[in-house]
Scaffold this active site. Sequence first.
Site, PDB file in Angstrom:
ATOM      1  N   LEU A 169       0.828  -1.217   0.000  1.00 48.80           N
ATOM      2  CA  LEU A 169       0.000   0.000   0.000  1.00 48.80           C
ATOM      3  C   LEU A 169       0.859   1.262   0.000  1.00 48.80           C
ATOM      4  O   LEU A 169       0.448   2.307  -0.482  1.00 48.80           O
ATOM      5  CB  LEU A 169      -0.902   0.027   1.239  1.00 48.80           C
ATOM      6  CG  LEU A 169      -1.922  -1.108   1.360  1.00 48.80           C
ATOM      7  CD1 LEU A 169      -2.572  -1.097   2.746  1.00 48.80           C
ATOM      8  CD2 LEU A 169      -3.004  -0.954   0.289  1.00 48.80           C
ATOM      9  N   GLY A 170       2.012   1.133   0.569  1.00 39.89           N
ATOM     10  CA  GLY A 170       2.862   2.322   0.632  1.00 39.89           C
ATOM     11  C   GLY A 170       4.182   1.997   1.288  1.00 39.89           C
ATOM     12  O   GLY A 170       4.368   0.937   1.883  1.00 39.89           O
ATOM     13  N   GLY A 172       7.494   3.985   3.437  1.00 40.38           N
ATOM     14  CA  GLY A 172       8.056   5.193   4.024  1.00 40.38           C
ATOM     15  C   GLY A 172       9.515   4.983   4.338  1.00 40.38           C
ATOM     16  O   GLY A 172      10.127   4.027   3.853  1.00 40.38           O
ATOM     17  N   GLY A 173      10.068   5.862   5.132  1.00 35.31           N
ATOM     18  CA  GLY A 173      11.471   5.790   5.474  1.00 35.31           C
ATOM     19  C   GLY A 173      11.793   4.577   6.318  1.00 35.31           C
ATOM     20  O   GLY A 173      12.826   3.941   6.159  1.00 35.31           O
ATOM     21  N   PHE A 174      10.937   4.250   7.240  1.00 36.31           N
ATOM     22  CA  PHE A 174      11.208   3.135   8.144  1.00 36.31           C
ATOM     23  C   PHE A 174      10.418   1.892   7.768  1.00 36.31           C
ATOM     24  O   PHE A 174      10.868   0.786   7.974  1.00 36.31           O
ATOM     25  CB  PHE A 174      10.836   3.518   9.584  1.00 36.31           C
ATOM     26  CG  PHE A 174      11.718   4.584  10.143  1.00 36.31           C
ATOM     27  CD1 PHE A 174      13.075   4.559   9.926  1.00 36.31           C
ATOM     28  CD2 PHE A 174      11.186   5.610  10.904  1.00 36.31           C
ATOM     29  CE1 PHE A 174      13.899   5.538  10.437  1.00 36.31           C
ATOM     30  CE2 PHE A 174      11.996   6.597  11.431  1.00 36.31           C
ATOM     31  CZ  PHE A 174      13.355   6.566  11.198  1.00 36.31           C
ATOM     32  N   GLN A 176       7.231  -0.402   5.547  1.00 37.23           N
ATOM     33  CA  GLN A 176       6.480  -0.668   4.329  1.00 37.23           C
ATOM     34  C   GLN A 176       5.121  -1.169   4.783  1.00 37.23           C
ATOM     35  O   GLN A 176       5.010  -1.954   5.729  1.00 37.23           O
ATOM     36  CB  GLN A 176       7.173  -1.737   3.507  1.00 37.23           C
ATOM     37  CG  GLN A 176       8.596  -1.353   3.171  1.00 37.23           C
ATOM     38  CD  GLN A 176       9.068  -1.998   1.871  1.00 37.23           C
ATOM     39  OE1 GLN A 176       8.297  -2.169   0.937  1.00 37.23           O
ATOM     40  NE2 GLN A 176      10.331  -2.352   1.830  1.00 37.23           N
ATOM     41  N   VAL A 177       4.084  -0.708   4.090  1.00 38.03           N
ATOM     42  CA  VAL A 177       2.729  -1.043   4.508  1.00 38.03           C
ATOM     43  C   VAL A 177       2.082  -1.918   3.432  1.00 38.03           C
ATOM     44  O   VAL A 177       2.121  -1.571   2.248  1.00 38.03           O
ATOM     45  CB  VAL A 177       1.903   0.234   4.764  1.00 38.03           C
ATOM     46  CG1 VAL A 177       0.505  -0.121   5.256  1.00 38.03           C
ATOM     47  CG2 VAL A 177       2.599   1.130   5.787  1.00 38.03           C
ATOM     48  N   LYS A 201       1.886  -2.782   8.854  1.00 36.79           N
ATOM     49  CA  LYS A 201       3.089  -1.942   8.718  1.00 36.79           C
ATOM     50  C   LYS A 201       4.292  -2.744   9.219  1.00 36.79           C
ATOM     51  O   LYS A 201       4.358  -3.116  10.397  1.00 36.79           O
ATOM     52  CB  LYS A 201       2.932  -0.635   9.499  1.00 36.79           C
ATOM     53  CG  LYS A 201       4.122   0.299   9.317  1.00 36.79           C
ATOM     54  CD  LYS A 201       3.805   1.727   9.718  1.00 36.79           C
ATOM     55  CE  LYS A 201       5.030   2.607   9.568  1.00 36.79           C
ATOM     56  NZ  LYS A 201       4.757   4.011   9.852  1.00 36.79           N
ATOM     57  N   ASP A 297       5.242  15.640  11.241  1.00 37.77           N
ATOM     58  CA  ASP A 297       5.435  15.419   9.801  1.00 37.77           C
ATOM     59  C   ASP A 297       4.094  15.544   9.065  1.00 37.77           C
ATOM     60  O   ASP A 297       3.680  14.650   8.335  1.00 37.77           O
ATOM     61  CB  ASP A 297       6.059  14.032   9.569  1.00 37.77           C
ATOM     62  CG  ASP A 297       6.683  13.905   8.178  1.00 37.77           C
ATOM     63  OD1 ASP A 297       6.890  14.936   7.512  1.00 37.77           O
ATOM     64  OD2 ASP A 297       6.952  12.765   7.761  1.00 37.77           O
TER      65      ASP A 297
END
Length: 729
Positions: A169-170, A172-174, A176-177, A201, A297
Site C-alpha cells: 500500500l505504501g 516510508g522511510g522506516f 512498508q505497509v 506496517k 510530519d
Amino acid sequence: MPELRSGVRRRGRAPPPLVVDREIRRPRTRATAKKASDGAGSPVAWRRASVGKAKPVAKGRPRGRPSKKTAAVARLIVTEDEGEGEGKVSDQVKEVIVVKEVETRGGVAAVDRRNLELLHEVQGKMMGDDSGGLSANKAAGQEEEGNTAPFPEKVQVGGSPVYKIDRRLGKGGFGQVFLGRRVTGGSDRAMGPGALEVALKFEHRNSKGCTYGPPYEWQVYRCSFTALGGSHGVPRVHYKGRQGDYYVMVMDMLGPSLWDAWNSAGQAMSSEMVACIAVESISILEKVHSKGYVHGDVKPENFLLGQPSTPQEKRLFLVDLGLATKWKDAASGQHVEYDQRPDVFRGTVRYASVHAHLGRTASRRDDLESLAYTLIFLHRGRLPWQGYQGENKSFLVCKKKMATSPELLCCFCPPPFKQFLETVVNLKYDEEPNYSKLISLFDELIGPNPAIRPINTDGALKVGQKRGRLTMDEEDDSQLRKKIRLGVPATQWISVYNARPPMKQRYHYNVADSRLAQHVERGNLDGLLISCVASCTNLWALIMDAGTGFTSQVYELAPCFLHKEWIMEQWEKNYYISSVAGANNGSSIVVMSKGTQYTQQSYKVSEFFPFKWISKKWKEGFHVTSMATAGTRWGVVMSRNAGFSDQVVELDFLYPSEGIHRRWDNGYRITSMAATSDQAALILSVPKRKLGDETQETLRTSTFPSAHVKDKWAKNLYLASVCYGRTVS
Ligand SMILES: Nc1ncnc2c1ncn2[C@@H]1O[C@H](COP(=O)(O)OP(=O)(O)OP(=O)(O)O)[C@@H](O)[C@H]1O
C-alpha cells in the site's frame, strides 16, 4: 531518562561526521604548532586571499594595561569617523529588556531514549523536494532497502488472526505497509480487530527506527491513542508483535492519501474541498495535541481518507506517528523546554515549519504551520520553494519560506488561507492554539449541509460546538498579541549592552582601513584596548574599553578572512583572539590579547553557520568566544576555559527575539554575535561566576547606535558586542 532538547551541550552521543573547512587550533607548544598547521583539514582547504593589498596597519605592538589614572577619566568620549551626517535618521529602538533575576530552568522534555536516538538518526537527512515531499527519515529506509529480509507470506502477531500479505500500500522511510487479508477467525466488518482487510506496517528489526527494540511509533500509539481506544482521526492499531525479522503493526485499512486525491483531482483541489480538509485536519491535530504529542510530519501523504465505498470514505485520518514528539511532559504537565539545535532537522523539507528548519524544539505551532503549507499546496498545486536541490536545500527552502509573505503565498487562495497562515506562524513556542477559532476561519468556504461535503467534518463540528463560546475578549487578545515571525526583514546594527561598574569606553564607526591605526593608537595612549570590532559596508566599527582586563594587545587588518599565519604567530606569543570582524569585501580584523583566561583556542571559517563544529567543540570543553561574518561566510572562534558553564545558539533568518527572551529567562546572556545579510546568530552563555548585575539590553538600529550608547552609558550599561546584518524591523 535522557533529555531530548533541554540544555545545550549534548553529551553521550557521537557527533555526526564533520568536514572541517578550515580549522586552526592553537597549538599548546611550538612542537605541536607545526603538526597543527599540517593537520588534515586545515592548510589543504585553506585558501589565502590575494595579499596584493596586504597592508597590516598595526601589528605586533603589545600595549600595556591602562593606568588607573587614565581609566578614571570621564567615559563619555566619542569620536565618529565620517559618521556624523548619517547618524541623524531616527533609529528604531527594539528589544530592550532588563533582566535582574535569574530563574532556574524549568521542566525537562520527558522523551524516550529511542525517540532521542531516532531524532538524531534523521538529523540532516533532507530529501529531494520534488519527490512529493519525503520525510527526512526516508533517507534511512531507502539506504536500507537492499538489506531487508523477504517479507513473510502470512502474518500472525500478538494474538491476531492470520493475515495473508497482499499488495503493497505504501512505503516510508522506516516501514512498508501491505494489505493483509484475514485467513482465520475475526468478523466480517470493514474496520476493527476482526476486519477482513487490514493494513500491516512492517519495520525490519535492523532498521534505524528499531535500534532499541520495537519501533518508536508503537510507543506513541500505546501511550496515547490505542490505550484510549483509538482517537478521532488516528487509525486504530489492533495488534502488534514481532515475526521473524520484522516488527508488524496491524492497523485499520485506510484508503488513498490526500496526495493521491490531489493527483486524481488534476493537482489542484477546490477551495471547498481544501476548506473541509482544513477544518477536519485542525480538529485531528487538536486531538493529537491533546494527548501531549506533536505529530512532526504533517503533509498530504500522511493524511489518508477512509476506504472507498465504505462509510469511512469521506473521513480523514492522520498516519505515521514515527516523528511524533512530546510537547508536554507527562509527569509535570509542563511544556517541554525550548531549545534550538540548528543541525537537527526532522520532517519534510517542503512542508516543515521554519522553526523545524532552524532546529527548534517542536511544539504545537509547528504542526499547524506545516498544515498551512499543506492546505495551500493542495489548493494552489505548488509551493514557491519547490525545486531547490543540493546540499543546502533546506537552507534555501527556509530562506524562501521566510521571504515569502502570506499575501504572496496565498494570492491565489481565498482569504481564510492567509488568515490561517498568519495566525499560526505568529504563535509563540508554548502558546495553546485556538483550534476553534482556526476552524471557524474556514466556515465561510464550506457548504451549509454537512451531508454533501466532500470530506466528512464530524470531528470539526464537535469542536465547532465550542466555537459559540468565543468571547470578544479572546478575539481582542489575539489581535493585540505580539507577532513572533512577521516583520519586515531589515539589515541593521544589533548592539548588546551589559551592566558594568563605571569605566571608560569609546566607539568609532564608519572607519576606513587607512584610519584604523590612528584610532587604535590614540585609544591605547588613553589606556584603552579593543573590546569589539565589527564591519558595515566595508567600514569598521571599533569599541575600546578601559575595562577589558587584557594586559596587552595586537591586531591585524588583513585582506583575507581570517589570516591564519598571523594568528598562528600570535598564538605562539601567547596572544589569544579576543575579537574578530569581517567585511563584505573579504578583509578582516583580528584582535589578539594577553591576559585572557583562555588556555586553548580554535577557529573555523565556513560557508554556513558551523553549528555541527560548534557542538563538537562544546563536547571538548570549548565555548564560542567571538564570531564574525565576511559576506556569506562565518568565522567562529572557540576557546577553552572561557568562563562559561553552558552555551546555546540562536540562529534565525529574521531576528530570534523569542529565543533570546527564553534564554534570558533561563540565565543565559548574549556573549557573541554575528550576522550575514541572510541570518543573524547569537551565542548566549551562562557565566561560571555569577554576575553582580545581570542586566543586558539589546538594540536594533538602522544606523550605528551612537545616541543610544550615550544613554546607556548614563545607566552604566556598556557596549559588549555589536554587529551589522540581518534583523527585522
Ligand atoms: N492504515 C493504512 N492504510 C492504508 N495505507 C496506509 C496505512 N498506513 C500507511 N499507509 C500507506 O503507507 C505509506 C507509508 O506509511 P507511513 O507513513 O506510516 O510509513 P513511514 O515509513 O513511517 O513513512 P515516513 O517515511 O513518511 O515516516 C503511507 O503514505 C500510506 O500510503
